[in-house]
Design a protein around this motif. Structure first.
Motif, PDB file in Angstrom:
ATOM      1  N   ASP A 128       0.868  -1.171   0.000  1.00 31.92           N
ATOM      2  CA  ASP A 128       0.000   0.000   0.000  1.00 31.92           C
ATOM      3  C   ASP A 128       0.906   1.222   0.000  1.00 31.92           C
ATOM      4  O   ASP A 128       1.643   1.460   0.961  1.00 31.92           O
ATOM      5  N   TYR A 129       0.847   1.981  -1.080  1.00 33.28           N
ATOM      6  CA  TYR A 129       1.722   3.131  -1.227  1.00 33.28           C
ATOM      7  C   TYR A 129       1.169   4.323  -0.457  1.00 33.28           C
ATOM      8  O   TYR A 129      -0.028   4.574  -0.447  1.00 33.28           O
ATOM      9  N   SER A 130       2.054   5.050   0.183  1.00 37.77           N
ATOM     10  CA  SER A 130       1.674   6.249   0.918  1.00 37.77           C
ATOM     11  C   SER A 130       1.846   7.472   0.009  1.00 37.77           C
ATOM     12  O   SER A 130       2.432   7.396  -1.075  1.00 37.77           O
ATOM     13  N   PHE A 131       1.379   8.587   0.494  1.00 37.27           N
ATOM     14  CA  PHE A 131       1.532   9.840  -0.234  1.00 37.27           C
ATOM     15  C   PHE A 131       3.011  10.139  -0.488  1.00 37.27           C
ATOM     16  O   PHE A 131       3.405  10.534  -1.582  1.00 37.27           O
ATOM     17  N   LEU A 132       3.851   9.902   0.535  1.00 37.61           N
ATOM     18  CA  LEU A 132       5.284  10.174   0.375  1.00 37.61           C
ATOM     19  C   LEU A 132       5.943   9.242  -0.643  1.00 37.61           C
ATOM     20  O   LEU A 132       6.872   9.648  -1.339  1.00 37.61           O
ATOM     21  N   ASP A 133       5.464   8.001  -0.753  1.00 33.61           N
ATOM     22  CA  ASP A 133       5.994   7.096  -1.777  1.00 33.61           C
ATOM     23  C   ASP A 133       5.783   7.682  -3.172  1.00 33.61           C
ATOM     24  O   ASP A 133       6.658   7.597  -4.037  1.00 33.61           O
ATOM     25  N   TYR A 134       4.618   8.271  -3.388  1.00 26.14           N
ATOM     26  CA  TYR A 134       4.345   8.888  -4.691  1.00 26.14           C
ATOM     27  C   TYR A 134       5.249  10.109  -4.920  1.00 26.14           C
ATOM     28  O   TYR A 134       5.778  10.296  -6.015  1.00 26.14           O
ATOM     29  N   ILE A 135       5.428  10.909  -3.896  1.00 28.46           N
ATOM     30  CA  ILE A 135       6.274  12.103  -4.032  1.00 28.46           C
ATOM     31  C   ILE A 135       7.724  11.708  -4.300  1.00 28.46           C
ATOM     32  O   ILE A 135       8.373  12.231  -5.206  1.00 28.46           O
ATOM     33  N   PHE A 136       8.246  10.746  -3.503  1.00 24.51           N
ATOM     34  CA  PHE A 136       9.634  10.298  -3.700  1.00 24.51           C
ATOM     35  C   PHE A 136       9.804   9.572  -5.033  1.00 24.51           C
ATOM     36  O   PHE A 136      10.899   9.502  -5.573  1.00 24.51           O
ATOM     37  N   GLY A 137       8.733   9.060  -5.571  1.00 21.99           N
ATOM     38  CA  GLY A 137       8.779   8.382  -6.866  1.00 21.99           C
ATOM     39  C   GLY A 137       8.769   9.336  -8.048  1.00 21.99           C
ATOM     40  O   GLY A 137       8.828   8.915  -9.192  1.00 21.99           O
ATOM     41  N   GLY A 138       8.658  10.630  -7.781  1.00 26.78           N
ATOM     42  CA  GLY A 138       8.740  11.611  -8.857  1.00 26.78           C
ATOM     43  C   GLY A 138       7.428  12.263  -9.223  1.00 26.78           C
ATOM     44  O   GLY A 138       7.372  13.063 -10.158  1.00 26.78           O
ATOM     45  N   MET A 139       6.371  11.956  -8.531  1.00 26.58           N
ATOM     46  CA  MET A 139       5.089  12.581  -8.843  1.00 26.58           C
ATOM     47  C   MET A 139       5.162  14.075  -8.564  1.00 26.58           C
ATOM     48  O   MET A 139       5.718  14.504  -7.559  1.00 26.58           O
ATOM     49  N   GLN A 140       4.633  14.870  -9.491  1.00 31.84           N
ATOM     50  CA  GLN A 140       4.636  16.311  -9.314  1.00 31.84           C
ATOM     51  C   GLN A 140       3.217  16.786  -9.069  1.00 31.84           C
ATOM     52  O   GLN A 140       2.271  16.290  -9.665  1.00 31.84           O
ATOM     53  N   LEU A 141       3.087  17.723  -8.172  1.00 31.28           N
ATOM     54  CA  LEU A 141       1.786  18.280  -7.823  1.00 31.28           C
ATOM     55  C   LEU A 141       1.762  19.767  -8.120  1.00 31.28           C
ATOM     56  O   LEU A 141       2.773  20.450  -7.970  1.00 31.28           O
ATOM     57  N   ASN A 142       0.618  20.258  -8.520  1.00 30.52           N
ATOM     58  CA  ASN A 142       0.377  21.683  -8.647  1.00 30.52           C
ATOM     59  C   ASN A 142      -0.675  22.040  -7.618  1.00 30.52           C
ATOM     60  O   ASN A 142      -1.662  21.327  -7.459  1.00 30.52           O
ATOM     61  N   PHE A 143      -0.473  23.137  -6.917  1.00 31.57           N
ATOM     62  CA  PHE A 143      -1.378  23.535  -5.865  1.00 31.57           C
ATOM     63  C   PHE A 143      -1.910  24.920  -6.175  1.00 31.57           C
ATOM     64  O   PHE A 143      -1.143  25.849  -6.447  1.00 31.57           O
TER      65      PHE A 143
END
Length: 174
Positions: A135-150
């Motif tokens: 089960d991937y956490s939010f930080l796993d996605y961020i460390f995996g290179g996911m970019q977010l726009n806020f």
């Protein structure tokens, strides 16, 4: 994990057993802590319990060689539950079943019956299927290179009305 019982001991006088499983892990100090209990399957000696989802960390607490005690009981509404039997395993052994895609049967032993000469076991408990998923956490996605726009927006329109008046869309009644 998917578990089933095979030829469990009959504990009820007017029917078969109503078996369920309890999973306990060894904690510091030598005692066992209950981590999961299955549902009760009524009136059968060959139950198949619903698939369990238990986090590996709950089973192992970081140590895959930590002892797991699994108890099989017959549910009783009037008295204490009757022990059918117990067996020991480790998270590493369960994980091994998952990686090899094999089932594994454990002998369910009742300690009170071991003194009898012809006693073999009180049935078998079989691990039919074990699968490990992450089960991937939010930080796993961020460390995996996911970019977010806020983006933030503030509504300054006066058309909603004064928030202190009951006719306003933002009225708060204090």
């Amino acid at each position: 994990m998917l578990w089933r019982g095979i030829k469990l001991d009959k504990k009820d006088t007017f029917g078969k057993s109503d078996p369920f499983l309890e999973f306990h892990r060894l904690v510091d100090g030598g005692s066992y802590q209950l981590i999961h209990k299955t549902e009760i399957i009524e009136n059968t000696l060959n139950p198949t319990w619903k698939e369990l989802k238990i986090p590996v960390n709950a089973l192992a607490a970081g140590d895959n060689n930590r002892e797991l005690l699994i108890r099989c009981y017959d549910f009783d509404t009037m008295n204490d539950n009757d022990l059918i039997g117990v067996f020991m395993t480790t998270p590493a052994e369960l994980i091994g079943c998952a990686t090899e895609s094999t089932s594994r049967a454990f002998s369910c032993i009742n300690p009170k019956k071991t003194a009898k000469k012809k006693y073999v076991d009180s049935g078998k408990i079989e691990l039919l299927h074990c699968k490990i998923t992450r089960d991937y956490s939010f930080l796993d996605y961020i460390f995996g290179g996911m970019q977010l726009n806020f983006s933030v927006a503030v509504d300054f329109t006066a058309s909603n009305g004064n928030p202190t008046e009951p006719g306003s869309l933002h009225y708060i009644n204090l």
